[in-house]
Write a protein that holds these residues in place. Structure first.
Motif, PDB file in Angstrom:
ATOM      1  N   ALA A   1       0.784  -1.200  -0.079  1.00 43.07           N
ATOM      2  CA  ALA A   1       0.036   0.172   0.154  1.00 43.07           C
ATOM      3  C   ALA A   1       0.756   1.164   0.047  1.00 43.07           C
ATOM      4  O   ALA A   1       0.645   2.234  -0.781  1.00 43.07           O
ATOM      5  CB  ALA A   1      -0.966   0.052   1.111  1.00 43.07           C
TER       6      ALA A   1
ATOM      7  N   VAL B   1      -7.863   3.156  -1.008  1.00 41.33           N
ATOM      8  CA  VAL B   1      -8.164   1.775  -0.542  1.00 41.33           C
ATOM      9  C   VAL B   1      -9.522   1.615  -0.640  1.00 41.33           C
ATOM     10  O   VAL B   1     -10.247   2.330  -0.077  1.00 41.33           O
ATOM     11  CB  VAL B   1      -7.654   1.481   0.510  1.00 41.33           C
TER      12      VAL B   1
ATOM     13  N   LEU C   1      -7.049  -1.751  -4.143  1.00 38.99           N
ATOM     14  CA  LEU C   1      -6.491  -0.299  -4.480  1.00 38.99           C
ATOM     15  C   LEU C   1      -7.165   0.269  -5.756  1.00 38.99           C
ATOM     16  O   LEU C   1      -7.400  -0.570  -6.745  1.00 38.99           O
ATOM     17  CB  LEU C   1      -5.053  -0.408  -4.395  1.00 38.99           C
TER      18      LEU C   1
END
Length: 76
Positions: A38, A54, A69
């Motif tokens: 991430a 997200v 994502l």
């Protein structure tokens, strides 16, 4: 053959691209690797330029995280 209804729904959702124009990437990783992925995603696609974020996430058994994502395909 699908094991669960969720598996069938996931397969069908992957066939059809979303109509909102966002590019999505779904990953399933151990917790620490998910955090690193991430961070790398947000470094590569900053929110200000790509509206990245997200979209969803959930905890799986074995301390694994499944998350999606999303981002716009290119910056304006």
């Amino acid at each position: 053959m699908a094991d669960r209804p969720r598996d069938l729904a996931d397969r069908m959702a992957r066939r059809r691209p979303p109509a909102d124009g966002f590019v999505r990437q779904t990953l399933t990783l151990p917790r620490q690797e998910a955090r690193a992925a991430a961070r790398e995603f947000f470094a590569s696609f900053p929110k200000a330029a790509y509206m990245s974020g997200v979209e969803s996430w959930r905890e799986l058994p074995g301390d694994r995280i499944e998350f999606t994502l999303k981002r716009l395909p290119s910056a304006d």
